[in-house]
Design a protein around this motif. Structure first.
Motif, PDB file in Angstrom:
ATOM      1  N   GLN A 142       0.819  -1.219   0.000  1.00 34.49           N
ATOM      2  CA  GLN A 142       0.000   0.000   0.000  1.00 34.49           C
ATOM      3  C   GLN A 142       0.855   1.273   0.000  1.00 34.49           C
ATOM      4  O   GLN A 142       1.791   1.404   0.785  1.00 34.49           O
ATOM      5  CB  GLN A 142      -0.925   0.011   1.221  1.00 34.49           C
ATOM      6  N   GLY A 143       0.526   2.180  -0.905  1.00 35.38           N
ATOM      7  CA  GLY A 143       1.198   3.470  -0.965  1.00 35.38           C
ATOM      8  C   GLY A 143       2.494   3.492  -1.747  1.00 35.38           C
ATOM      9  O   GLY A 143       3.139   4.533  -1.841  1.00 35.38           O
ATOM     10  N   THR A 144       2.875   2.351  -2.345  1.00 37.06           N
ATOM     11  CA  THR A 144       4.166   2.308  -3.053  1.00 37.06           C
ATOM     12  C   THR A 144       4.045   2.549  -4.550  1.00 37.06           C
ATOM     13  O   THR A 144       5.061   2.692  -5.233  1.00 37.06           O
ATOM     14  CB  THR A 144       4.854   0.945  -2.844  1.00 37.06           C
ATOM     15  N   ALA A 145       2.824   2.565  -5.084  1.00 37.07           N
ATOM     16  CA  ALA A 145       2.680   2.683  -6.538  1.00 37.07           C
ATOM     17  C   ALA A 145       1.662   3.746  -6.932  1.00 37.07           C
ATOM     18  O   ALA A 145       2.013   4.787  -7.493  1.00 37.07           O
ATOM     19  CB  ALA A 145       2.302   1.325  -7.133  1.00 37.07           C
ATOM     20  N   GLY A 146       0.384   3.486  -6.655  1.00 37.07           N
ATOM     21  CA  GLY A 146      -0.672   4.391  -7.107  1.00 37.07           C
ATOM     22  C   GLY A 146      -0.505   5.813  -6.607  1.00 37.07           C
ATOM     23  O   GLY A 146      -0.606   6.776  -7.374  1.00 37.07           O
ATOM     24  N   LYS A 147      -0.223   5.982  -5.321  1.00 34.67           N
ATOM     25  CA  LYS A 147      -0.099   7.334  -4.747  1.00 34.67           C
ATOM     26  C   LYS A 147       1.073   8.096  -5.334  1.00 34.67           C
ATOM     27  O   LYS A 147       0.910   9.253  -5.777  1.00 34.67           O
ATOM     28  CB  LYS A 147       0.010   7.259  -3.229  1.00 34.67           C
TER      29      LYS A 147
END
Length: 209
Positions: free
Chosen positions: A77-82
């Motif tokens: 979580q938080g490593t790609a999309g954001k």
């Protein structure tokens, strides 16, 4: 507040990079709403069904105020999309969607490495992306005499105006579309050139095309 012009992708683009044996494919496309973004993401997933991840981000509308979305698609979580979305916002480009497809190369990148890889892939894609300006437009309906038709047609290019429709009767009625910021000057010029005989109707709302 008046709508303002903003940059958008001119056409779809694909770039690739290799990081520690993992292959990252960055696709960028112009989208005007959430449904178009979802369809674009689905199309990329369909093209690369054997890839480990298809992380995505999009902004439908201006870069800071448009409808936004993102997905890590199985990455931590938080490593790609954001980070991908943050790169899009920082670019100032609107109506844009990106999918970064990853083929895992067997070497773990760690959370910091993933953030750098996904944001870097999008940044690389943006660096060679061609853009155009999306301009708020206004519809103007104009009724003039046949004798004034030539004058009007000569004016169109100067105001970046296009004829959407024309009706011939006792007089000629034109439906024009032009950038909103040119309407006031256009109306003033038409009134002067026709000695106030032209009839003008200007739509209240901007449209985007």
């Amino acid at each position: 507040m008046k709508n303002k012009a903003y940059p958008v992708p001119k056409e779809a683009q694909r770039t690739e990079s290799i990081i520690k044996k993992s292959k990252f494919i960055c696709d960028i496309c112009r989208v005007q709403n959430k449904d178009e973004a979802k369809a674009f993401i689905a199309a990329v997933k369909k093209e690369f069904p054997d890839a480990r991840h298809h992380c995505s981000a999009f902004i439908a509308g201006p870069s800071q105020t448009g409808d936004m979305g993102m997905s890590d698609d199985g990455e931590p979580q938080g490593t790609a999309g954001k980070p991908m979305l943050q790169v899009l916002q920082g670019s100032g480009i609107g109506d844009i969607a990106t999918v970064v497809t990853r083929y895992f190369g067997g070497i773990l990148l760690g959370t910091g490495g993933l953030v750098r890889a996904y944001s870097g892939a999008v940044q690389q894609g943006l660096e060679s992306l061609e853009i155009v300006m999306k301009v708020p437009m206004r519809i103007v309906t104009l009724e003039i005499s046949y004798a004034q038709e030539g004058m009007l047609r000569r004016m169109l290019d100067g105001f970046t105006a296009k004829i959407e429709e024309q009706t011939f009767g006792t007089d000629i009625t034109f439906t024009l579309i032009m950038p909103s910021n040119r309407v006031e000057e256009f109306a003033k010029t038409i009134i002067e050139e026709t000695n106030g005989t032209a009839e003008l109707l200007i739509e209240d709302e901007d449209i985007w095309i």
